[in-house]
Design a protein around this motif. Sequence first.
Motif, PDB file in Angstrom:
ATOM      1  N   HIS A  46      21.404   8.115  11.332  1.00 23.87           N
ATOM      2  CA  HIS A  46      21.230   7.255  10.157  1.00 23.87           C
ATOM      3  C   HIS A  46      19.871   7.531   9.523  1.00 23.87           C
ATOM      4  CE1 HIS A  46      21.524   3.805   7.559  1.00 23.87           C
ATOM      5  NE2 HIS A  46      22.647   3.401   8.122  1.00 23.87           N
ATOM      6  N   LYS A  47      19.857   7.730   8.215  1.00 17.88           N
ATOM      7  CA  LYS A  47      18.600   8.097   7.555  1.00 17.88           C
ATOM      8  C   LYS A  47      17.616   6.940   7.498  1.00 17.88           C
ATOM      9  CE  LYS A  47      19.700  12.010   4.603  1.00 17.88           C
ATOM     10  NZ  LYS A  47      19.644  12.554   3.228  1.00 17.88           N
ATOM     11  N   TYR A  48      18.095   5.717   7.503  1.00 18.96           N
ATOM     12  CA  TYR A  48      17.197   4.586   7.302  1.00 18.96           C
ATOM     13  C   TYR A  48      17.152   3.648   8.503  1.00 18.96           C
ATOM     14  CZ  TYR A  48      17.340   6.340   2.554  1.00 18.96           C
ATOM     15  OH  TYR A  48      17.247   7.160   1.459  1.00 18.96           O
ATOM     16  N   ASP A  49      18.303   3.316   9.047  1.00 14.79           N
ATOM     17  CA  ASP A  49      18.312   2.439  10.217  1.00 14.79           C
ATOM     18  C   ASP A  49      18.193   3.267  11.492  1.00 14.79           C
ATOM     19  OD1 ASP A  49      18.620   0.108   8.707  1.00 14.79           O
ATOM     20  OD2 ASP A  49      20.774   0.452   8.524  1.00 14.79           O
ATOM     21  N   ALA A  50      17.596   2.654  12.494  1.00 19.96           N
ATOM     22  CA  ALA A  50      17.333   3.385  13.751  1.00 19.96           C
ATOM     23  C   ALA A  50      18.603   3.487  14.586  1.00 19.96           C
ATOM     24  CB  ALA A  50      16.223   2.688  14.522  1.00 19.96           C
ATOM     25  N   ILE A  51      19.622   4.150  14.022  1.00 16.06           N
ATOM     26  CA  ILE A  51      20.897   4.353  14.709  1.00 16.06           C
ATOM     27  C   ILE A  51      21.210   5.844  14.660  1.00 16.06           C
ATOM     28  CG2 ILE A  51      23.353   3.814  14.721  1.00 16.06           C
ATOM     29  CD1 ILE A  51      22.611   1.202  13.255  1.00 16.06           C
ATOM     30  N   SER A  52      21.311   6.432  15.819  1.00 16.33           N
ATOM     31  CA  SER A  52      21.574   7.866  15.886  1.00 16.33           C
ATOM     32  C   SER A  52      23.078   8.127  15.904  1.00 16.33           C
ATOM     33  CB  SER A  52      20.944   8.456  17.146  1.00 16.33           C
ATOM     34  OG  SER A  52      21.599   7.948  18.307  1.00 16.33           O
ATOM     35  N   GLN A  53      23.433   9.389  15.723  1.00 18.39           N
ATOM     36  CA  GLN A  53      24.838   9.762  15.820  1.00 18.39           C
ATOM     37  C   GLN A  53      25.350   9.510  17.239  1.00 18.39           C
ATOM     38  OE1 GLN A  53      25.838  13.895  15.221  1.00 18.39           O
ATOM     39  NE2 GLN A  53      27.838  13.403  14.334  1.00 18.39           N
ATOM     40  N   GLN A  54      24.507   9.704  18.225  1.00 21.03           N
ATOM     41  CA  GLN A  54      24.911   9.417  19.601  1.00 21.03           C
ATOM     42  C   GLN A  54      25.180   7.919  19.769  1.00 21.03           C
ATOM     43  OE1 GLN A  54      22.700  11.215  22.815  1.00 21.03           O
ATOM     44  NE2 GLN A  54      23.072   9.481  24.180  1.00 21.03           N
ATOM     45  N   ASP A  55      24.330   7.070  19.172  1.00 24.44           N
ATOM     46  CA  ASP A  55      24.573   5.627  19.218  1.00 24.44           C
ATOM     47  C   ASP A  55      25.947   5.297  18.650  1.00 24.44           C
ATOM     48  OD1 ASP A  55      22.067   4.951  20.270  1.00 24.44           O
ATOM     49  OD2 ASP A  55      21.145   4.804  18.290  1.00 24.44           O
ATOM     50  N   TYR A  56      26.276   5.948  17.524  1.00 24.87           N
ATOM     51  CA  TYR A  56      27.549   5.673  16.868  1.00 24.87           C
ATOM     52  C   TYR A  56      28.717   5.989  17.794  1.00 24.87           C
ATOM     53  CZ  TYR A  56      31.344   5.734  13.480  1.00 24.87           C
ATOM     54  OH  TYR A  56      32.530   5.475  12.819  1.00 24.87           O
ATOM     55  N   PHE A  57      28.701   7.156  18.409  1.00 22.02           N
ATOM     56  CA  PHE A  57      29.846   7.539  19.235  1.00 22.02           C
ATOM     57  C   PHE A  57      29.847   6.841  20.593  1.00 22.02           C
ATOM     58  CE2 PHE A  57      30.239  10.776  15.986  1.00 22.02           C
ATOM     59  CZ  PHE A  57      31.608  10.737  15.780  1.00 22.02           C
ATOM     60  N   GLU A  58      28.718   6.311  21.014  1.00 21.22           N
ATOM     61  CA  GLU A  58      28.722   5.448  22.197  1.00 21.22           C
ATOM     62  C   GLU A  58      29.419   4.128  21.884  1.00 21.22           C
ATOM     63  OE1 GLU A  58      24.708   7.076  24.501  1.00 21.22           O
ATOM     64  OE2 GLU A  58      24.575   5.346  23.174  1.00 21.22           O
ATOM     65  N   LEU A  59      29.258   3.609  20.685  1.00 19.61           N
ATOM     66  CA  LEU A  59      30.020   2.426  20.262  1.00 19.61           C
ATOM     67  C   LEU A  59      31.496   2.797  20.068  1.00 19.61           C
ATOM     68  CD1 LEU A  59      27.583   0.762  17.694  1.00 19.61           C
ATOM     69  CD2 LEU A  59      28.482  -0.307  19.766  1.00 19.61           C
ATOM     70  N   PHE A  60      31.731   3.924  19.472  1.00 21.91           N
ATOM     71  CA  PHE A  60      33.084   4.457  19.272  1.00 21.91           C
ATOM     72  C   PHE A  60      33.849   4.496  20.597  1.00 21.91           C
ATOM     73  CE2 PHE A  60      35.917   8.136  19.210  1.00 21.91           C
ATOM     74  CZ  PHE A  60      36.469   8.184  17.933  1.00 21.91           C
ATOM     75  N   ALA A  61      33.134   4.818  21.695  1.00 18.94           N
ATOM     76  CA  ALA A  61      33.775   4.972  23.007  1.00 18.94           C
ATOM     77  C   ALA A  61      34.427   3.679  23.480  1.00 18.94           C
ATOM     78  CB  ALA A  61      32.742   5.446  24.033  1.00 18.94           C
ATOM     79  N   PHE A  62      33.901   2.527  23.085  1.00 19.26           N
ATOM     80  CA  PHE A  62      34.496   1.256  23.498  1.00 19.26           C
ATOM     81  C   PHE A  62      35.923   1.105  22.963  1.00 19.26           C
ATOM     82  CE2 PHE A  62      29.959  -0.084  23.814  1.00 19.26           C
ATOM     83  CZ  PHE A  62      29.982  -0.620  25.095  1.00 19.26           C
TER      84      PHE A  62
END
Length: 780
Positions: free
Chosen positions: A353-369
């Motif tokens: 994420h360009k502005y919020d402190a959320i990485s692509q890895q964070d996204y797919f870790e949530l996706f995993a749920f």
Amino acid sequence: MKQKIVLIAILAVLAALLYGFTSHFFDGGSDEYAEMKVPDQVDYNFHIKPILSDNCYTCHGPDANKRKANLRLDLEETAFLELRESPGKYALVPGKPGQSLLYQHIMATDPNFLMPPPDSKLSLNSYEKRLIKKWIEQGAGFEKHWAYIPPEKEELSTVQTTDWVQNEIDAFILAKLEEKSLIPSEKASKETLIRRISLDLTGLPPQREQVQTLMADNSTETIAAAIDVFLASPAYGERMTQSWLDLSRYADSHGYQDDSYRTMWPWRDWVIHAFNKNMPYDEFLTWQLAGDLLPDANKEQILATGFNRNHPITQEGGVIQEEYRTNYVLDRTNTLGKGLLGLTLECARCHDHKYDAISQQDYFELFAFFNQVNEKGLQMDAVQAAKEGFFADPPYIEITAEETDDVLSFINMSKKPEVKVMVMNDSAPKTTFVLNRGEYDQPTDSVEPNTPAQIYPFPEDLPRNRLGLAQWLTDKKNPLTARVFVNRIWGMIFGRGLVETSEDFGVQGSLPSHPKLLNWLAADFMENDWDIKYLLKKIMLSATYQQKSNLRPDLKKADPENIWLARAPRFRMDGEMIRDYILASSGLLNPEIGGPSVRPYQPPGLWEETNAGGERGTLTKYVPDKGEDLYRRSLYTFWKRTLPPPSMTIFDAPTRDFCEVRRQKTNTPLQALALQNDIQVLEAARVMAQREIKKNEDSRNTVKNVFENILVRPPKEEELTTLNAYYEDALETYLASKEEAEQLVSVGEYEQLNTDPARTAALMLTAQVIYNLDETITKE
């Protein structure tokens, strides 16, 4: 040569004068900002970060491709580093603005040294410059993003006009008003408040008998009693469910090209039931995210998980299974972000994420749920099942009419022997990968279910499944969940959230207008067991809510958008509420709760014109219902994704392809045309006119009674004079043309009463005029 030098000198002087003028112009005028007082303690989140974000991050922010001078100001660990291109110098030197290049650049008079550069068309005014100076003097402290700091109750602000304050909300509002040199408005009349409360809590106008009973109560508890009456109404659950359906992307069709039928309405019945029994919000979320994973989960808890099967599902042959299956999981992840966390998680699908402190890895870790459901991109046997009348892709549960006599008694199965409803079921463990650029066929590193540590680290004692995710989401240490919901409730009532971008609490979202109030409400909501009715009553008992909505001349100038709430809001109701208001006031509304979606009036031929699947789909032709089903609440109107109900689309309803938490509010000619010509409006006016004439054939008060039926108040003398004159003119016209009168009053399927066509037509048009009044379609 000398002339050339003189010319150059003159041009330089003119350039300097022009620069000085433009600097003054973009500064907004020194006098205006010179009067603004810098706060005693400068706050990074609310004073400094917005300045840096708007003016500096383009060149010195998260985008490495556009970053200049190797300077990044959005992160504390980089903002204080020695500048590579200027050894021994620093953008920020805590306590020393004179040695901080950042401050030197914003104060420069040389356009070649000034920041932001003049060609950027950006500039800082004198107040912003003084803020930055004081911030550096106070140590140039950075803070975690405001929305990631757990909300706490702060001490109530000290105010001068204490006799206006009715509860804690007012203390925060009044403190801001006094800061802005504004005064609150007077209290609205009891009649106005009863109508306002009824619309906010039930989405319907109050019945005249309710108004008369409440008006007769002269105690100081009248308003509290009115709130309790409407909170106890079954219509309350329908009202709250209406707004939840947009967030949940509920529809009665799958979407995509064929857009065939699905049966998700039993889940909608459950939502109504949950709101009416005042299920705590943390439990409400837990059941929808992970009801199937609760110990000894019953069928009601499993049904609640239909929330995460509401997304579009393709029924078209030839699709790539994994591509569409991935899309379904992406949808659930994005809905968690936008709807429940108030974050634009989808931005991190393809890159950090360009502005919020959320990485692509964070996204797919949530996706995993959400990636453990045993489903396919296209379930071929579901196509055959649809032909047989069972419209659900696995996993699903089957509900029979017999079961609705027990634990599922809230489901209205009066017209169906059994239905299948799609639900969640983690029966297919999968390894989740970070997808390169978010593409389904480009897996990279594997990841485990997890949550972004920047928001709130996932506790080690929670299970790494959807139940653990729900427990993380509703943990009182989670800084977002309560804030986001409280803000959405505030926006529902006031037309604008304390954070205007209710879908985005991130860095690029709006700052809260009243941050201390938002924190207090969120903390109080959790302290009171996530009680939604408690929250609503708290807000409605405030003096802030009970103000008049008149736009005073001083407020028109000082606060035209009503950000500081020195008056009650005034805004157009959404399409569903307008239609329901008309049905209820005319006496046509069918109060039946729940059941399969119905098909009220709609212009003919629309489905045929937009049907891309030929005769393959089950929704190729729209056939309106008959009888009482024509007059059900708009909540139950059949929702086809590729062509939502046009009467609601005109009033800004979304398609429900994706999660939406904030509707636009527009004012277009089409909306006026719909109110003047829609068959539902004309029929309601006709039925009201016929009933009034039948009840009072010789009465001179028919126009007055119609007015009171619609607006829940007696008309003013000039209003009644104007409407009576209109009625008499129309009556004269139709007495001279009985055929036109008979043609007009024939509108609609509802039974005709034996009344004089001319009188009926004249009173019908008078009622239609009242339905088209701004006051009728406005919640104020």
